[in-house]
Design a protein around this motif. Structure first.
Motif, PDB file in Angstrom:
ATOM      1  N   GLU A 343      83.985   7.117  36.647  1.00 59.13           N
ATOM      2  CA  GLU A 343      82.646   7.679  36.759  1.00 59.13           C
ATOM      3  C   GLU A 343      82.689   9.206  36.825  1.00 59.13           C
ATOM      4  O   GLU A 343      81.869   9.889  36.207  1.00 59.13           O
ATOM      5  N   LEU A 344      83.666   9.741  37.563  1.00 58.60           N
ATOM      6  CA  LEU A 344      83.761  11.192  37.740  1.00 58.60           C
ATOM      7  C   LEU A 344      83.921  11.905  36.406  1.00 58.60           C
ATOM      8  O   LEU A 344      83.215  12.881  36.116  1.00 58.60           O
ATOM      9  N   PHE A 345      84.846  11.425  35.571  1.00 55.91           N
ATOM     10  CA  PHE A 345      85.163  12.146  34.347  1.00 55.91           C
ATOM     11  C   PHE A 345      84.177  11.869  33.211  1.00 55.91           C
ATOM     12  O   PHE A 345      84.346  12.369  32.105  1.00 55.91           O
ATOM     13  N   LYS A 346      83.127  11.086  33.503  1.00 60.04           N
ATOM     14  CA  LYS A 346      81.996  11.016  32.585  1.00 60.04           C
ATOM     15  C   LYS A 346      81.105  12.252  32.751  1.00 60.04           C
ATOM     16  O   LYS A 346      80.378  12.624  31.835  1.00 60.04           O
ATOM     17  N   HIS A 347      81.160  12.842  33.938  1.00 66.71           N
ATOM     18  CA  HIS A 347      80.282  13.967  34.254  1.00 66.71           C
ATOM     19  C   HIS A 347      81.007  15.307  34.260  1.00 66.71           C
ATOM     20  O   HIS A 347      80.382  16.346  34.019  1.00 66.71           O
ATOM     21  N   VAL A 348      82.296  15.309  34.562  1.00 65.04           N
ATOM     22  CA  VAL A 348      83.032  16.551  34.794  1.00 65.04           C
ATOM     23  C   VAL A 348      84.320  16.550  33.971  1.00 65.04           C
ATOM     24  O   VAL A 348      84.947  15.497  33.797  1.00 65.04           O
ATOM     25  N   GLN A 349      84.712  17.721  33.485  1.00 66.13           N
ATOM     26  CA  GLN A 349      85.973  17.862  32.759  1.00 66.13           C
ATOM     27  C   GLN A 349      87.153  17.742  33.729  1.00 66.13           C
ATOM     28  O   GLN A 349      87.222  18.456  34.727  1.00 66.13           O
ATOM     29  N   GLY A 350      88.076  16.828  33.450  1.00 62.45           N
ATOM     30  CA  GLY A 350      89.286  16.686  34.254  1.00 62.45           C
ATOM     31  C   GLY A 350      90.422  17.509  33.658  1.00 62.45           C
ATOM     32  O   GLY A 350      90.522  17.655  32.438  1.00 62.45           O
ATOM     33  N   ILE A 351      91.284  18.036  34.523  1.00 61.41           N
ATOM     34  CA  ILE A 351      92.404  18.864  34.068  1.00 61.41           C
ATOM     35  C   ILE A 351      93.653  18.487  34.863  1.00 61.41           C
ATOM     36  O   ILE A 351      93.632  18.477  36.102  1.00 61.41           O
ATOM     37  N   TYR A 352      94.737  18.153  34.157  1.00 61.33           N
ATOM     38  CA  TYR A 352      96.028  17.886  34.777  1.00 61.33           C
ATOM     39  C   TYR A 352      97.038  18.908  34.267  1.00 61.33           C
ATOM     40  O   TYR A 352      97.139  19.144  33.058  1.00 61.33           O
ATOM     41  N   VAL A 353      97.759  19.540  35.191  1.00 61.67           N
ATOM     42  CA  VAL A 353      98.782  20.514  34.838  1.00 61.67           C
ATOM     43  C   VAL A 353     100.113  20.054  35.427  1.00 61.67           C
ATOM     44  O   VAL A 353     100.227  19.873  36.651  1.00 61.67           O
ATOM     45  N   GLY A 354     101.096  19.831  34.553  1.00 64.74           N
ATOM     46  CA  GLY A 354     102.416  19.381  35.000  1.00 64.74           C
ATOM     47  C   GLY A 354     103.520  20.185  34.342  1.00 64.74           C
ATOM     48  O   GLY A 354     103.272  21.065  33.506  1.00 64.74           O
ATOM     49  N   TRP A 355     104.765  19.885  34.711  1.00 64.64           N
ATOM     50  CA  TRP A 355     105.920  20.571  34.132  1.00 64.64           C
ATOM     51  C   TRP A 355     106.170  20.088  32.710  1.00 64.64           C
ATOM     52  O   TRP A 355     106.019  18.905  32.405  1.00 64.64           O
ATOM     53  N   ARG A 356     106.550  20.988  31.846  1.00 62.27           N
ATOM     54  CA  ARG A 356     106.892  20.634  30.478  1.00 62.27           C
ATOM     55  C   ARG A 356     108.164  19.776  30.475  1.00 62.27           C
ATOM     56  O   ARG A 356     109.148  20.095  31.133  1.00 62.27           O
ATOM     57  N   GLY A 357     108.113  18.676  29.737  1.00 67.00           N
ATOM     58  CA  GLY A 357     109.270  17.800  29.645  1.00 67.00           C
ATOM     59  C   GLY A 357     109.237  16.644  30.618  1.00 67.00           C
ATOM     60  O   GLY A 357     110.039  15.701  30.485  1.00 67.00           O
TER      61      GLY A 357
END
Length: 423
Positions: A343-357
């Motif tokens: 429900e949350l990501f229907k209304h708001v842009q989600g962003i995940y930041v992780g380590w490359r690889g």
């Protein structure tokens, strides 16, 4: 100086800018000793010549909350606690109210809402020249930010700089005297409607049946607008009677200790495009930064508010949330208005930041394309040769995040003079 000639809010701001002392005292005597705030009846502002100007702590200010002016004691207390988290500030305000009750004082300290407190601190420290909660001094057409007294002294002993409109650049009091003798001229809006723009959309709706009968010989026909477009049901109404003020969008961060971007390093990453490790000793609970969204308002940067918690959110704050940083842990959303990821990501842009690889958490994968997956190079001690070789890619990641936020804001109807139209 008469108390009526003093603008307590402006006095405090000028004292902060000048670095002069503000002393709580029990009396208005110039040699009165400092006393704890619960027992204080005055705040004494030190001048450059060693004199003091006393102002009652219960004096009302131009800061308005819930349609009521906030007293000087509450403003000063909020400034003293500007560095603490919002829940710690509320707890301290509760303790001060209890201490005021023990000395048989009927006064209480006003507890500012999250955005009110941010706006007040930003204005007091001089980072902003306007606030939607601060009324213009003396009302519309006032010639001085410190009231009608053009020669009022500031906390530093100098003549108080005044403002013609209560906002913006400050002017010399001698100019204020000259401006007070001006003959005011007006445009067609002020001549026909007075000093406040008035909404006449109700007249348009009442006129539709009469115009339909006249032009088409019957009721029920729709009168086209002058530009040929379909007329709207009503014009947008600004309840404050002034120009619309665009709300500040809010970005929520993950409070998880495993998040790569926390309150201590998110601002530098989004502003400068360079990652640095988060500082666990940081006590900051909110930041604000500006960024230009070319497809929304190319001429004026938007100010974003960055926070981790939502404990003191009002219901309308959720209309301003434009992005949520996540580590893939669903417990983060338990206190949110939309407390499930779907429900949350229907209304708001989600962003995940992780380590490359490294693999993306399963939770983020399950949430689909509504969560932007970003990867940055692992942090290496700058003292190691070649540590900065790949850090240039951080800026690319930051730009991708801003593009995703802007795309989502445009879909929700953000414009240069208004917030989201679709929630």
């Amino acid at each position: 100086m008469a108390t009526a000639e003093i603008d307590p809010l402006l006095f405090l701001r000028q004292a902060i800018a000048a670095g002069t002392s503000v002393v709580p005292t029990a009396t208005d005597a110039a040699d009165a000793p400092e006393t704890p705030l619960p027992q204080a009846r005055f705040l004494q502002f030190a001048g450059a010549a060693g004199d003091r100007t006393p102002v009652p702590v219960d004096a009302p200010t131009r800061f308005v909350s819930n349609d009521a002016p906030v007293d000087l004691r509450s403003i000063y207390f909020a400034w003293l606690n500007r560095e603490v988290a919002i829940h710690e500030y509320n707890a301290a305000a509760t303790r001060l109210n209890e201490e005021l009750a023990t000395v048989s004082s009927p006064a209480t300290v006003h507890k500012f809402a999250f955005v009110e407190r941010l706006d007040l601190i930003t204005w007091l420290e001089g980072a902003s020249e306007e606030s939607e909660y601060i009324k213009a001094a003396g009302g519309p057409g006032a010639t001085g930010a410190a009231g009608s007294a053009a020669g009022a002294k500031t906390a530093s002993g100098a003549a108080a700089p005044l403002s013609r409109s209560g906002r913006g650049a400050l002017i010399d009091p001698r100019l204020a005297v000259i401006y007070s003798g001006e003959r005011r001229t007006g445009d067609h809006n002020t001549v026909l409607r007075g000093i406040k723009p008035t909404d006449f959309s109700h007249v348009r709706k009442l006129a539709v049946p009469f115009m339909s009968k006249k032009q088409h010989g019957g009721a029920g026909a729709v009168v086209p607008a002058l530009d040929g477009k379909k007329p709207s049901a009503s014009l947008p109404l600004n309840p404050k009677g002034g120009p619309a003020r665009r709300p500040d969008p809010i970005i929520l961060l993950s409070p998880s200790a495993s998040s790569l971007l926390r309150m201590s390093n998110i601002k530098s990453f989004l502003e400068n495009g360079r990652y640095t490790p988060s500082d666990s000793s940081s006590t900051a609970t909110m930041h604000f930064l500006t960024h230009t969204m070319k497809d929304i308002d190319p001429a004026r940067p938007l100010r974003f508010i960055l926070v981790e918690g939502t404990e003191h959110f009002k219901p309308d704050y959720w209309n301003r949330v434009v992005a949520v940083f996540t580590t893939g842990q669903a417990w983060q959303f338990k206190s949110y208005k939309w407390n499930t990821p779907a429900e949350l990501f229907k209304h708001v842009q989600g962003i995940y930041v992780g380590w490359r690889g490294e693999p993306v958490p399963q939770g983020v994968k399950d949430w689909g394309h509504r969560v932007l997956n970003c990867h940055i190079d692992k942090w290496t001690d700058p003292g190691v040769p070649g540590a900065d070789v790949n850090r240039f890619r951080d800026r690319e990641v930051a730009e991708n995040i801003w593009r995703a936020i802007e795309h989502n804001m445009r879909q929700k109807g953000w414009k240069r003079d208004s917030g989201a139209a679709i929630i």
